[in-house]
Design an enzyme around this catalytic site. Structure first.
Site, mmCIF file in Angstrom:
data_model
loop_
_atom_site.group_PDB
_atom_site.id
_atom_site.type_symbol
_atom_site.label_atom_id
_atom_site.label_comp_id
_atom_site.label_asym_id
_atom_site.label_seq_id
_atom_site.Cartn_x
_atom_site.Cartn_y
_atom_site.Cartn_z
ATOM 1 N N PHE A 64 0.806 -1.224 0.000
ATOM 2 C CA PHE A 64 0.000 0.000 0.000
ATOM 3 C C PHE A 64 0.842 1.278 0.000
ATOM 4 C CE2 PHE A 64 0.514 -1.398 4.410
ATOM 5 C CZ PHE A 64 1.003 -0.254 5.012
ATOM 6 N N ARG A 83 -4.215 9.605 20.453
ATOM 7 C CA ARG A 83 -4.521 8.357 19.739
ATOM 8 C C ARG A 83 -5.933 7.883 20.093
ATOM 9 N NH1 ARG A 83 -1.575 6.960 15.576
ATOM 10 N NH2 ARG A 83 -2.119 4.805 15.933
ATOM 11 N N ARG A 111 -12.316 9.554 14.011
ATOM 12 C CA ARG A 111 -12.550 8.612 12.910
ATOM 13 C C ARG A 111 -13.898 7.912 13.045
ATOM 14 N NH1 ARG A 111 -6.474 6.604 13.534
ATOM 15 N NH2 ARG A 111 -5.443 7.998 12.055
ATOM 16 N N HIS A 159 -3.818 11.889 10.999
ATOM 17 C CA HIS A 159 -2.660 11.081 11.404
ATOM 18 C C HIS A 159 -2.166 11.619 12.731
ATOM 19 C CE1 HIS A 159 1.293 9.192 11.486
ATOM 20 N NE2 HIS A 159 1.734 10.381 11.879
#
Length: 149
Positions: free
Chosen positions: A57, A85, A102, A115
């Site tokens: 990827f 995180r 997310r 990120h």
């Protein structure tokens, strides 16, 4: 205080989520000490994702991250690497808890909005890619005493 690197990816920028994401970290009590709006060069992207070289990827990841502008940020706060995180949620949005960035906004693992450094060592390495030391602003947040002991 600990520092981390966070980047709002091209999909987050295109979808108009920059303000919402920054607001979440400010409301949590973290301090923004550096921010840039930029389009990554291929060289920067390859350096950033160096740990993924050779994986199937990798090329697609680099092409995606240079496809549009990003917001590169340095945030500071107590345990910020681990807490940020948790705030972002699992890399795969299908596994991200509701209420996380997310879990709320992302749909696809390849377009997962944000990120964040996964360790203090990664944060140091990533911050060095995007910021010179004189670009990080030392400042006193007057409400800090109300946030931490």
């Amino acid at each position: 205080m600990e520092r981390t690197y966070l980047m709002i990816k091209p999909d987050g920028v295109q979808r108009g989520l920059v303000g919402e994401i920054i607001s979440r970290f400010e409301k949590k009590g973290f301090k923004l000490v550096g921010m840039k709006f930029l389009r990554l060069t291929r060289e920067m992207a390859e350096k950033h994702y160096a740990e993924h070289v050779g994986k199937p990827f990798f090329a697609g990841l680099v092409d995606y991250i240079i496809s549009g502008p990003v917001v590169a940020m340095c945030w500071e706060g107590k345990d910020i690497v681990s807490v940020s995180r948790e705030m972002m949620g699992a890399t795969n949005p299908a596994k991200a808890a509701p209420g996380t960035i997310r879990g709320t906004y992302a749909v696809d693992i390849g377009r997962n909005i944000i990120h964040g450094s996964d360790s203090p060592a990664s944060a140091e390495r990533e911050l060095a890619i995007y910021f010179q030391s004189d670009e990080l602003v030392e400042w006193d947040r007057t409400l800090q005493g109300w946030l931490t002991e």
